[in-house]
Design an enzyme around this catalytic site. Structure first.
Site, PDB file in Angstrom:
ATOM      1  N   ASP A   1      21.302 100.477  14.660  1.00 42.93           N
ATOM      2  CA  ASP A   1      20.778 101.347  13.610  1.00 42.93           C
ATOM      3  C   ASP A   1      19.495 102.049  14.040  1.00 42.93           C
ATOM      4  O   ASP A   1      19.261 103.209  13.692  1.00 42.93           O
ATOM      5  CB  ASP A   1      20.527 100.532  12.339  1.00 42.93           C
ATOM      6  CG  ASP A   1      21.810 100.256  11.559  1.00 42.93           C
ATOM      7  OD1 ASP A   1      22.882 100.738  11.991  1.00 42.93           O
ATOM      8  OD2 ASP A   1      21.747  99.559  10.541  1.00 42.93           O
TER       9      ASP A   1
ATOM     10  N   ASN B   1      14.905 106.304   6.969  1.00 42.18           N
ATOM     11  CA  ASN B   1      15.030 105.128   6.098  1.00 42.18           C
ATOM     12  C   ASN B   1      13.905 105.041   5.079  1.00 42.18           C
ATOM     13  O   ASN B   1      14.145 105.035   3.883  1.00 42.18           O
ATOM     14  CB  ASN B   1      15.038 103.843   6.930  1.00 42.18           C
ATOM     15  CG  ASN B   1      16.430 103.295   7.158  1.00 42.18           C
ATOM     16  OD1 ASN B   1      17.421 103.928   6.829  1.00 42.18           O
ATOM     17  ND2 ASN B   1      16.502 102.125   7.740  1.00 42.18           N
ATOM     18  N   ASP B   2      12.669 104.939   5.581  1.00 42.07           N
ATOM     19  CA  ASP B   2      11.561 104.708   4.663  1.00 42.07           C
ATOM     20  C   ASP B   2      10.218 105.022   5.299  1.00 42.07           C
ATOM     21  O   ASP B   2      10.091 105.148   6.523  1.00 42.07           O
ATOM     22  CB  ASP B   2      11.563 103.260   4.149  1.00 42.07           C
ATOM     23  CG  ASP B   2      11.586 102.228   5.280  1.00 42.07           C
ATOM     24  OD1 ASP B   2      10.867 102.412   6.281  1.00 42.07           O
ATOM     25  OD2 ASP B   2      12.320 101.231   5.163  1.00 42.07           O
TER      26      ASP B   2
ATOM     27  N   ASP C   1       0.678  93.833  -1.176  1.00 40.43           N
ATOM     28  CA  ASP C   1       0.876  93.996   0.273  1.00 40.43           C
ATOM     29  C   ASP C   1       1.132  95.444   0.673  1.00 40.43           C
ATOM     30  O   ASP C   1       1.026  95.783   1.849  1.00 40.43           O
ATOM     31  CB  ASP C   1       2.057  93.126   0.743  1.00 40.43           C
ATOM     32  CG  ASP C   1       1.683  91.649   0.804  1.00 40.43           C
ATOM     33  OD1 ASP C   1       0.554  91.317   0.405  1.00 40.43           O
ATOM     34  OD2 ASP C   1       2.523  90.841   1.241  1.00 40.43           O
TER      35      ASP C   1
ATOM     36  N   VAL D   1      19.823 106.103   1.796  1.00 36.66           N
ATOM     37  CA  VAL D   1      20.482 105.402   2.900  1.00 36.66           C
ATOM     38  C   VAL D   1      19.614 104.262   3.417  1.00 36.66           C
ATOM     39  O   VAL D   1      20.111 103.276   3.963  1.00 36.66           O
ATOM     40  CB  VAL D   1      20.841 106.398   4.035  1.00 36.66           C
ATOM     41  CG1 VAL D   1      19.626 106.801   4.840  1.00 36.66           C
ATOM     42  CG2 VAL D   1      21.926 105.826   4.949  1.00 36.66           C
TER      43      VAL D   1
ATOM     44  N   GLY E   1      17.429  98.508   3.452  1.00 36.74           N
ATOM     45  CA  GLY E   1      16.529  97.957   4.467  1.00 36.74           C
ATOM     46  C   GLY E   1      15.384  97.190   3.837  1.00 36.74           C
ATOM     47  O   GLY E   1      15.579  96.313   2.978  1.00 36.74           O
ATOM     48  N   TYR E   2      14.173  97.533   4.241  1.00 34.90           N
ATOM     49  CA  TYR E   2      12.962  96.867   3.746  1.00 34.90           C
ATOM     50  C   TYR E   2      12.881  96.959   2.225  1.00 34.90           C
ATOM     51  O   TYR E   2      12.460  96.022   1.542  1.00 34.90           O
ATOM     52  CB  TYR E   2      11.749  97.517   4.408  1.00 34.90           C
ATOM     53  CG  TYR E   2      10.422  96.814   4.209  1.00 34.90           C
ATOM     54  CD1 TYR E   2      10.335  95.521   3.690  1.00 34.90           C
ATOM     55  CD2 TYR E   2       9.233  97.465   4.543  1.00 34.90           C
ATOM     56  CE1 TYR E   2       9.114  94.892   3.513  1.00 34.90           C
ATOM     57  CE2 TYR E   2       8.009  96.852   4.375  1.00 34.90           C
ATOM     58  CZ  TYR E   2       7.954  95.570   3.850  1.00 34.90           C
ATOM     59  OH  TYR E   2       6.735  94.962   3.690  1.00 34.90           O
ATOM     60  N   ASN E   3      13.302  98.092   1.672  1.00 33.95           N
ATOM     61  CA  ASN E   3      13.296  98.290   0.227  1.00 33.95           C
ATOM     62  C   ASN E   3      14.066  97.189  -0.495  1.00 33.95           C
ATOM     63  O   ASN E   3      13.590  96.627  -1.484  1.00 33.95           O
ATOM     64  CB  ASN E   3      13.900  99.657  -0.090  1.00 33.95           C
ATOM     65  CG  ASN E   3      14.191  99.853  -1.566  1.00 33.95           C
ATOM     66  OD1 ASN E   3      13.301 100.055  -2.371  1.00 33.95           O
ATOM     67  ND2 ASN E   3      15.476  99.764  -1.932  1.00 33.95           N
TER      68      ASN E   3
END
Length: 318
Positions: A103, A177-178, A207, A215, A219-221
């Protein structure tokens, strides 16, 4: 009579909006036209590993049967002692690009070529990811279908990230992604102020905060408790990370919204886990859903929700 006139006017406006929306969708479909019979050059951007030479040879052999030549990006070419091309030059020369890796490889490729928006096929050489579509073992079958016209193109939106420097200069970056604002030191608390369309919106104590594309929502989200959003949705997600307030929750925002962030905390902006900027060197950072899309080649019948079930073990009783 006045009510009927207003009602009729609203219907006309709704019809006009719907027609404009349909015209835009049809335009996008035309822009996404990829004709397999006209494909003569395919670029390969690859993660360097022990299998690279063998994988390139397999791809070269398969594509040669369809009269298609392979061109390599500089890093892979140097590793194999072959001629290579700079990534943007490769995107312009080729009919589509192959991302050979995981990815991270496809994210980097789509970001670096965002203004060109080439067609990209993700082939994973390693762990199966959310973005890469097929394995090396499936290439023979996939390309037989592809050159027969059996494939799909997905166009997920990316994120515009504007870095407002203290000098007044504004730099535009792309996130696939972010984009994350977090403390410079792991575990350090940040105080981040957010503004919506230049109006005070929120303050995040914790944090940090994640702004995710659809899309990138898996992930981290997702790890931070953000919503999973269908990849082709016209929205983005703002998710607090380990907030010190129990009332803070993820927010899903539509196209046209712009969120600006400011902080006096020792914090960094990290885009797709790949680019890192100190917030102390910036006046602010603003983010909005980009007009740029990736153009990802998919096999027919790719089932996003089936992938979610397999990856996230939905429905398993373990």
């Amino acid at each position: 009579m006045l009510f009927l006139t207003r009602h009729y006017t609203r219907n006309l406006l709704a019809h006009s909006f719907f027609k404009t929306k349909c015209d835009k969708i049809n335009l996008m479909k035309n822009e996404n036209l990829l004709l397999p019979k006209e494909v003569k050059k395919v670029g390969v951007v690859a993660k360097i590993n022990a299998d690279l030479a063998g994988n390139i040879e397999i791809l070269r052999e398969i594509l040669a049967r369809y009269g298609t030549q392979i061109l390599l990006e500089n890093a892979a070419a140097r590793h194999l002692n072959l001629k290579g091309y700079e990534i943007r030059s490769l995107a312009k020369k080729c009919d589509f690009l192959i991302s050979l890796g995981g990815d991270g490889t496809i994210i980097s490729l789509c970001r670096k070529t965002a203004e060109i928006s080439p067609f990209v096929l993700g082939i994973h050489a390693g762990r199966l990811g959310f973005l890469t579509d097929i394995t090396m073992n499936e290439c023979e079958k996939f390309f037989a279908e592809f050159f027969a016209g059996k494939f799909e193109v997905e166009t997920p939106f990316m994120l515009d990230v504007f870095l407002h420097k203290k000098s007044g200069e504004i730099l535009r970056k792309i996130a696939f992604n972010d984009a994350v604002i977090a403390g410079e030191k792991s575990g350090s608390m940040t105080h981040i102020e957010a503004f919506w369309n230049e109006k005070y919106f929120n303050a995040y104590f914790g944090d940090g905060v994640i702004v995710s594309t659809p899309v990138g929502s898996t992930g981290y989200n997702m790890s931070a408790g953000g919503a999973i959003v269908y990849p082709l949705s016209d929205v983005f997600v703002v998710t607090p990370v380990c907030s010190h307030s129990l009332t803070q929750r993820p927010v899903v925002l539509p196209r046209g919204f712009e969120i600006k962030f400011k902080t006096a905390s020792a914090a960094v902006l990290v885009i797709d886990g790949q680019d890192r900027y100190k917030m102390s060197e910036l006046e602010s950072v603003s983010m909005t859903l980009s007009a740029n899309t990736a153009r990802l080649i998919r096999h027919v019948g790719r089932d996003y929700f089936q992938i979610l079930k397999e990856k996230l073990h939905w429905g398993y009783n373990d």
